[in-house]
Design a protein around this motif. Structure first.
Motif, short mmCIF file in Angstrom:
data_model
loop_
_atom_site.label_atom_id
_atom_site.label_comp_id
_atom_site.label_asym_id
_atom_site.label_seq_id
_atom_site.Cartn_x
_atom_site.Cartn_y
_atom_site.Cartn_z
N ASP A 149 90.89 48.36 40.12
CA ASP A 149 91.19 47.12 39.40
C ASP A 149 92.36 46.34 40.00
O ASP A 149 92.56 45.17 39.67
CB ASP A 149 91.42 47.40 37.90
N CYS A 204 96.34 48.21 37.52
CA CYS A 204 96.91 49.31 36.73
C CYS A 204 98.16 49.86 37.42
O CYS A 204 98.46 49.51 38.56
CB CYS A 204 95.87 50.42 36.51
N CYS A 209 97.46 51.53 40.82
CA CYS A 209 97.17 50.54 41.86
C CYS A 209 98.44 49.80 42.27
O CYS A 209 98.67 49.55 43.46
CB CYS A 209 96.12 49.53 41.38
ZN LIG Z 1 93.95 50.47 39.15
#
Ligand SMILES: [Zn+2]
Ligand SMILES: [Zn+2]
Length: 344
Positions: free
Chosen positions: A101, A104, A107
């Motif tokens: 994504d 988050c 990430c």
């Molecule tokens: Zn993520």
């Protein structure tokens, strides 16, 4: 007289209509990529034990019908809007890491492998048991020229998982590394461990795979049915790393005492049963147990390039897409030598 057809030609897909149901071969419209996606003309897709999650509905939130498959190899057939770094006709694959994504906390720390909202092909969206699939660009893996589609596909889950777990294990060349289980994961793990310069002990149940394990690069074969495998490892000084690939928590529990001081037990064979270990088994000798899941698409590219460089290849049995159910049963039986791959 010929009748003009304007509709998009349908394609074949092997889908699971609902949790626990049998495979259905269906005709579907060819999907179109949206912004940030590409369409892949699938050429091959490996059948992984984790496809059980889709087949049986064991992963939360799967929407059905769903097309399984996360060991996909093919070429890009259409680009979605905004895709500039990939080309039509380029050979690509998609593995377990089906997209992150980018927002988050994992990430934001650059740890895309552990994205909290990781997308998985065949679970979060339709995977590779079909003639065409769409995937987000962050899931794409470039396939090197010399690897065929059926060779590349199993390297995108079984291959990357063993390659990545071993290269992050801390084991150094000449260390004793044990690979438990000679199956879809293990037969690749033995090859990678050998090419990394480890002394490889392959552990299987029964004598059948001894000759093959040696051919794949093991210098020692341990039959865990005939002997106490942990004791056999200790006779060799103990293993710096034991990579457990066969999905048997009991077999894993029995092996932990085969570790050398500071040794690491890496779990990649997925089961839901608990591993049994007494704290003192870990405390004495500062041993550890770690799980490992696949890796990012760039880890997959490293895996493929390393395989190209060193000659590591999966051993496969192929089934046509129409026989997806048969191929899946073959994988489940544990009798496949060693990875089942569907061809489109
Ligand atoms: Zn993520
Ligand atoms: Zn897999």
């Amino acid at each position: 007289m010929a009748i003009a057809k304007t509709a998009i030609a349908p394609m074949k897909a092997a889908q699971i209509p609902k949790p626990g149901a049998d495979f259905e071969i269906v005709e579907r419209e060819i999907p179109n990529p949206t912004a940030g996606q590409v369409r892949i003309k699938v050429q091959a897709c490996g059948v992984c034990h984790s496809d059980v999650l889709t087949k049986e509905g064991a992963w939360p939130g799967i929407q059905y019908p769903r097309v399984p498959g996360h060991e996909v190899a093919g070429f890009i057939d259409e680009l979605g809007a905004g895709v500039t770094t990939w080309k039509k006709g380029q050979r690509v694959g998609v593995g377990w890491h089906g997209g992150q994504d980018n927002t988050c906390i994992s990430c934001r720390r650059g740890d895309f492998r552990n994205c909290r909202n990781l997308k998985i092909p065949g679970i979060s969206y339709d995977g590779g048991y079909q003639q065409y699939m769409v995937a987000p660009v962050e899931a794409l893996v470039a396939i090197p020229e010399s690897l065929s589609d059926v060779e590349a596909a199993p390297l995108l889950c079984a291959g990357i998982t063993t390659f990545n777990a071993l290269r992050h294990s801390g084991a150094l060349p000449s260390d004793l590394v044990a690979v438990q289980g000679i199956g879809g994961l293990g037969h690749l793990g033995i090859q990678f461990a050998n090419k990394f310069g480890y002394k490889v002990a392959a552990i299987g149940r029964g004598p059948e795979n001894a000759a093959l394990a040696k051919k794949l690069g093991a210098s020692v074969y341990i039959d865990s049915k005939a002997t106490n495998a942990a004791a056999e490892l200790q006779k060799l000084g103990g293993a710096q790393v034991i990579m457990a690939t066969a999905p048997s928590s009991k077999a894993m529990s029995e092996l932990i005492d085969g570790l050398a001081p500071n040794g690491k037990f890496i779990v990649i064979g997925a089961t839901f049963e608990p591993i049994e270990v007494a704290p003192v088994q870990l405390i004495v000798g500062s041993k550890s147990i770690q799980g490992w899941a696949a890796g990012t698409p760039t880890d997959s590219e490293d895996t493929l390039q390393f395989a190209e460089l060193t000659g590591v290849r999966p051993m496969i049995e192929t089934y046509p897409l129409e026989k997806a159910a048969e191929g899946y049963e073959r994988m489940l039986s544990g009798k496949a030598q060693f990875r089942v791959v569907l061809t489109m």
